[in-house]
Design an enzyme around this catalytic site. Sequence first.
Site, PDB file in Angstrom:
ATOM      1  CG  MET A 212     -16.559 -39.851 109.880  1.00 50.39           C
ATOM      2  SD  MET A 212     -17.109 -38.130 109.833  1.00 50.39           S
ATOM      3  CE  MET A 212     -18.103 -38.032 111.328  1.00 50.39           C
ATOM      4  CG  HIS A 213     -21.412 -41.742 109.318  1.00 44.68           C
ATOM      5  ND1 HIS A 213     -21.663 -40.856 110.342  1.00 44.68           N
ATOM      6  CD2 HIS A 213     -21.109 -40.981 108.232  1.00 44.68           C
ATOM      7  CE1 HIS A 213     -21.531 -39.626 109.891  1.00 44.68           C
ATOM      8  NE2 HIS A 213     -21.188 -39.671 108.620  1.00 44.68           N
TER       9      HIS A 213
ATOM     10  CG  ASP B 181     -13.380 -40.173 106.891  1.00 45.88           C
ATOM     11  OD1 ASP B 181     -14.155 -39.452 107.565  1.00 45.88           O
ATOM     12  OD2 ASP B 181     -13.781 -40.890 105.952  1.00 45.88           O
TER      13      ASP B 181
END
Length: 502
Positions: A80-81, A239
């Site tokens: 992520m991110h 994820d």
Amino acid sequence: MPKHYLGIDVGTTAVKALVVDEDGVVVGEAESPLGVSVPGPGWAEQDPRDWWAGTVNAVPAACAQAGMCEVEAIGLSGQMHSSVLLDKADKVLRPSILWNDVRTTAQCESIVDTVGKAGLRRMVGNPALEGFTAPKLLWMRDKEPGLFEQARTLLLPKDFMRLVMTGEKATEPSDAAGTLLFDVRRGRWSEEMVAALRLDPSILPPVRGSAGVTGTLTAGAAEALGLRKGIPVVGGGADNAAAAVGSGVVGQGALQASIGTSGTMLAPIEQPRVDPGMRLHLFNHAVADRWYQMGVVLSAGAALAWFRRAMSEPKGPPPSYDELIAEAESVPPGADGLTFLPYLTGERTPHADSNARGVFAGMHAGHQRGHLVRAVLEGVAFALRDSLELMRRLNVDADETVAVGGGARNAVWRQMLADVFGMPVVTVAPSGGAPYGAAVLAAVGSGEFAAVEEACRAWLRPLDRMEPSPVAMSAYGEAYERYRRLYPRLKRHFAEQTEGSE
């Protein structure tokens, strides 16, 4: 020929590929390691092109292990991110700034100054933290304005893979929720937040369903992967959301504890509920009309890996994990008064403090290496309990926890989680994590199942169950309170230490 589904996960340490047959059995799996560049203190970057190279290595190997290359549908998952910025020709402008990069403290402060904590709570339901995507964009605008001006598209790791595989730009709610630019309650980009940060909304990709088809495999990608052209590629999931799908944690009343490089506590909920203090994250699940609350420990398995490296002889091999955990097992709960804070790279939940650092406290001459190992394992378990306690205050709880991730494969650590949480800890099979969840989403997207819940019921089965010990629970109650009191006493020291190093 039996149907098969492919799940691909773009992780931090590896790209993983997993082939699942129509009964949910894993018939092929492979991974290709990834490196992380650290060009500055607290920085972490990867070249997105390495993700594709890893995929080209892992997918054919997984298919060869399965003895086939006929795939019905592909699901994607990823860290992520982390940010991928493309120019007008869809070329990568710079290495991806990763989720565990903490260079953006000034940009986070700027976001809070601009919209306020109340604005964050209302618009995106999450705090401004260094790991999120929006601060990375602002950092690039501040520090690399020439490159930033060329940016035409923002993608997340798995969505960059989608572009390479299908030629299509898209994301889905569970990953978009981690950007700090997404209205998690309404499931769409937050026009108000984007405008407040003076970002161009055209850089944001369309948002599709996690189990919806977002494109098909191009001829070039198919040739590189050893697959046929035209295979549907579904939205997939971030994820953590994909791992929850892969362990059946998809409905309210379920709970998941993950010990990977980082650690998470994740609880699905049926209505979006923001923690008033925003210490817990609120993200969209990879299941339609479902959300989850999540707490994050930045160094979980990474803490044990660090300790193992630290115990290595200068020119010799490090001790094995089995050896270290066997030593820890001989030490009683509470590690004879030794406490470890696993904040090696700062901490997210509940402290949101990038200055925090790892600490051993209470060490005396009678402690051996096993005590230190036990304290590391317990410190991670206590950090996860911090998130669980926040959830309980919001009336989000469960009767048992599903344990996933590499650390959760160890029975000693799982028993510790059961004793620290005061509830049974279970595992399920297959234990494929995020790539398995991506394969589940692929099966749903192909029409094999009507819903994610139906696929989980058909494919997953209970594997192991650890019951909490009343004696250990009592000992851990005292040890947890000792752990919980330590950070507030050190918070000022952490900040002063950071200021002194600047």
